[in-house]
Design a protein around this motif. Structure first.
Motif, PDB file in Angstrom:
ATOM      1  N   TYR A  80       0.816  -1.215   0.000  1.00 25.42           N
ATOM      2  CA  TYR A  80       0.000   0.000   0.000  1.00 25.42           C
ATOM      3  C   TYR A  80       0.854   1.272   0.000  1.00 25.42           C
ATOM      4  O   TYR A  80       0.319   2.371   0.132  1.00 25.42           O
ATOM      5  N   ALA A  81       2.155   1.127  -0.152  1.00 26.74           N
ATOM      6  CA  ALA A  81       3.027   2.297  -0.180  1.00 26.74           C
ATOM      7  C   ALA A  81       2.747   3.135  -1.426  1.00 26.74           C
ATOM      8  O   ALA A  81       2.303   2.628  -2.458  1.00 26.74           O
ATOM      9  N   VAL A  82       3.007   4.414  -1.318  1.00 28.94           N
ATOM     10  CA  VAL A  82       2.855   5.341  -2.433  1.00 28.94           C
ATOM     11  C   VAL A  82       4.233   5.909  -2.755  1.00 28.94           C
ATOM     12  O   VAL A  82       4.856   6.555  -1.906  1.00 28.94           O
ATOM     13  N   ASP A  83       4.723   5.618  -3.951  1.00 28.28           N
ATOM     14  CA  ASP A  83       6.074   6.041  -4.352  1.00 28.28           C
ATOM     15  C   ASP A  83       7.116   5.615  -3.319  1.00 28.28           C
ATOM     16  O   ASP A  83       8.040   6.358  -2.997  1.00 28.28           O
ATOM     17  N   LYS A  94       6.796   5.193  -0.152  1.00 21.65           N
ATOM     18  CA  LYS A  94       6.611   5.733   1.187  1.00 21.65           C
ATOM     19  C   LYS A  94       5.370   5.140   1.844  1.00 21.65           C
ATOM     20  O   LYS A  94       4.338   4.983   1.195  1.00 21.65           O
ATOM     21  N   ARG A  95       5.506   4.844   3.146  1.00 23.55           N
ATOM     22  CA  ARG A  95       4.394   4.247   3.880  1.00 23.55           C
ATOM     23  C   ARG A  95       3.589   5.330   4.594  1.00 23.55           C
ATOM     24  O   ARG A  95       4.115   6.044   5.442  1.00 23.55           O
ATOM     25  N   TYR A  96       2.343   5.423   4.235  1.00 23.60           N
ATOM     26  CA  TYR A  96       1.413   6.342   4.900  1.00 23.60           C
ATOM     27  C   TYR A  96       0.332   5.563   5.654  1.00 23.60           C
ATOM     28  O   TYR A  96      -0.265   6.083   6.583  1.00 23.60           O
ATOM     29  N   LEU A  97       0.114   4.328   5.242  1.00 20.07           N
ATOM     30  CA  LEU A  97      -0.981   3.510   5.763  1.00 20.07           C
ATOM     31  C   LEU A  97      -0.425   2.296   6.496  1.00 20.07           C
ATOM     32  O   LEU A  97       0.471   1.619   5.987  1.00 20.07           O
ATOM     33  N   VAL A  98      -0.957   2.016   7.678  1.00 23.74           N
ATOM     34  CA  VAL A  98      -0.588   0.800   8.411  1.00 23.74           C
ATOM     35  C   VAL A  98      -1.867   0.126   8.882  1.00 23.74           C
ATOM     36  O   VAL A  98      -2.865   0.791   9.180  1.00 23.74           O
ATOM     37  N   GLY A  99      -1.846  -1.201   8.939  1.00 20.63           N
ATOM     38  CA  GLY A  99      -3.051  -1.930   9.303  1.00 20.63           C
ATOM     39  C   GLY A  99      -2.814  -2.981  10.358  1.00 20.63           C
ATOM     40  O   GLY A  99      -1.675  -3.361  10.644  1.00 20.63           O
ATOM     41  N   VAL A 100      -3.908  -3.454  10.914  1.00 18.20           N
ATOM     42  CA  VAL A 100      -3.864  -4.477  11.958  1.00 18.20           C
ATOM     43  C   VAL A 100      -3.726  -5.861  11.350  1.00 18.20           C
ATOM     44  O   VAL A 100      -2.992  -6.708  11.854  1.00 18.20           O
ATOM     45  N   VAL A 141      -2.973  -7.645  -3.913  1.00 18.25           N
ATOM     46  CA  VAL A 141      -3.636  -6.409  -3.496  1.00 18.25           C
ATOM     47  C   VAL A 141      -3.749  -5.472  -4.691  1.00 18.25           C
ATOM     48  O   VAL A 141      -2.771  -5.232  -5.405  1.00 18.25           O
ATOM     49  N   LYS A 142      -4.932  -4.925  -4.909  1.00 19.04           N
ATOM     50  CA  LYS A 142      -5.144  -3.940  -5.975  1.00 19.04           C
ATOM     51  C   LYS A 142      -5.006  -2.540  -5.386  1.00 19.04           C
ATOM     52  O   LYS A 142      -5.989  -1.908  -5.009  1.00 19.04           O
ATOM     53  N   SER A 143      -3.772  -2.102  -5.290  1.00 18.81           N
ATOM     54  CA  SER A 143      -3.502  -0.767  -4.753  1.00 18.81           C
ATOM     55  C   SER A 143      -2.329  -0.172  -5.508  1.00 18.81           C
ATOM     56  O   SER A 143      -1.646  -0.854  -6.271  1.00 18.81           O
ATOM     57  N   GLY A 144      -2.102   1.121  -5.280  1.00 21.94           N
ATOM     58  CA  GLY A 144      -1.003   1.786  -5.965  1.00 21.94           C
ATOM     59  C   GLY A 144      -1.166   1.693  -7.468  1.00 21.94           C
ATOM     60  O   GLY A 144      -2.248   1.885  -8.014  1.00 21.94           O
TER      61      GLY A 144
END
Length: 415
Positions: free
Chosen positions: A127-130, A132-138, A372-375
């Motif tokens: 889920y990083a963007v470029d 960089k980690r902005y999102l963290v999950g349980v 995962v369908k992200s980024g």
């Protein structure tokens, strides 16, 4: 309905107009005089109630007497809309849940890349963007699963552990129909598109994790690749009565109940189905296996992050907010509480589960990857809804070729 199938939308582009003003407000040290009050936007659901969240936050407050955590209720709007409203009003919360950072809105959130603990949280890099980690999950949800009625399989003389290919899956449906069962439970609303995606994505994206990236670059299409083969399979199952055409008239809840009541033999759904089976006291009567495929088996599990958090960049208590989020996603008791409350999973982390939950955990542990369908791998906006519309057409007479062409036409129109 699982949170991964209800993918949180990105913060509205309009919110970016407040980024410059908002970011200037953040960064107050939590050690300043007086109690620190943190405001958090969370997902309220039948499992994750207001009472649940307040109880969880109270545990943090007990060990951090200088901090008070206030739950921000969103009312009838989404977490994204609530955050956008608060930022525009110059009254930002400190933490938000169920919001996915993108290139367009990443500046709204604190960059957590320098926090070493983030690297140990589930799917953080996906889920990083470029970078960089902005999102963290349980935890995470996995969704390429086939739940089955053990009694139906016994009556049809089937061994679930032997079903690894789509041909074997199809043969099993024929035997289940002969035994008097609807082989595969479906429903209307969002279910047809979601079930097709769970069936097809595990195979297509295991074979080519960058398929969506290539589709954006017009290097592949729905009409000429493996998705067409899955659409043809899906249509053939409808034609043979393995999927009931009348299921489109059912709600998601109706379809789930029909399976739990033993009216159908199999149910393609995500791990978030487990709490429903547990609540109905049917978990011991249900088994589960990983999605069959035309390729390698087991496939990667299509899935998503569960209970994800971002720290708002405009927070007046950013350091305290980061510490609280760290507790939410790294403290063993906090992790167990959140996983158990919503039936989510975390690789390498077990808690007291039903027999069905334990089976799903085993599938996660053995899965070669979580897809995962992200980024860059996130489809164009509106794709899940369009996919659902097109797949429903298979139930009403459209051919696989027509649906594939419709998906390509729609996708191209969004460029």
């Amino acid at each position: 309905m699982g949170t991964q199938l209800r993918r949180a939308c990105a913060v509205a582009v309009a919110a970016t107009t407040v980024v410059a003003a908002a970011t200037a407000c953040g960064g107050e040290d939590p050690a300043q005089a007086g109690a620190t009050t943190l405001r958090i936007i969370v997902n309220i659901s039948p499992n994750l109630t207001e009472q649940y969240w307040k109880g969880l936050f109270a545990k943090y407050e007990q060990s951090h007497p200088g901090v008070k955590v206030n739950l921000e209720l969103t009312g009838t709007v989404s977490a994204t809309a609530k955050l956008t409203q608060d930022l525009a009003a110059g009254d930002p919360p400190d933490i938000a849940q169920q919001i996915t950072p993108t290139k367009e809105n990443a500046a709204l959130f604190a960059d957590l890349t320098g926090e070493a603990w983030t690297g140990q949280t589930p799917l953080a890099d996906q889920y990083a963007v470029d970078g960089k980690r902005y999102l963290v999950g349980v935890g995470q949800q996995i969704q390429s699963l086939v739940f089955y009625n053990k009694a139906a399989f016994a009556k049809a003389g089937l061994d679930a552990t032997a079903i690894k290919t789509l041909d074997q899956f199809q043969d099993a449906m024929a035997k289940l129909k002969s035994a008097g069962y609807t082989p595969l439970q479906s429903a209307g609303q969002w279910v047809p598109g979601a079930q097709f995606s769970l069936i097809a994505d595990s195979g297509v994206l295991t074979a080519d994790p960058d398929w969506t990236v290539k589709r954006k670059q017009n290097q592949v299409s729905f009409s000429t690749g493996d998705y067409l083969k899955y659409l043809q399979r899906f249509r053939s199952w409808i034609d043979q009565g393995y999927l009931d055409k009348s299921a489109l008239g059912l709600t998601y809840a109706d379809g789930q109940t029909a399976f739990l009541d033993g009216k159908s033999a199999m149910y393609v759904m995500g791990s978030f189905f487990v709490p429903a089976a547990d609540a109905a006291k049917k978990s011991d009567e249900i088994g589960v296996f990983s999605m069959p495929t035309d390729g390698s088996h087991p496939t990667g599990q299509y899935g998503n992050i569960a209970s994800p958090y971002v720290v708002v960049n405009a927070s007046k208590h950013k350091a305290a907010a980061i510490d609280f989020v760290k507790w939410l996603v790294t403290d063993p008791a906090a992790i167990e509480s959140q996983l158990a409350a919503d039936g989510n999973l975390r690789k390498g982390f077990t808690y007291k589960m039903s027999s069905l939950g334990t089976q799903v955990q085993k599938i996660l542990e053995e899965a070669p990857s979580v897809l995962v369908k992200s980024g860059e791998r996130q489809p164009v906006e509106g794709y899940p809804a369009e996919l659902n519309t097109q797949v429903q057409k298979l139930y009403t007479g459209a051919t696989a070729e027509q649906v594939a062409a419709g998906l390509d036409k729609w996708w191209n129109s969004q460029s």
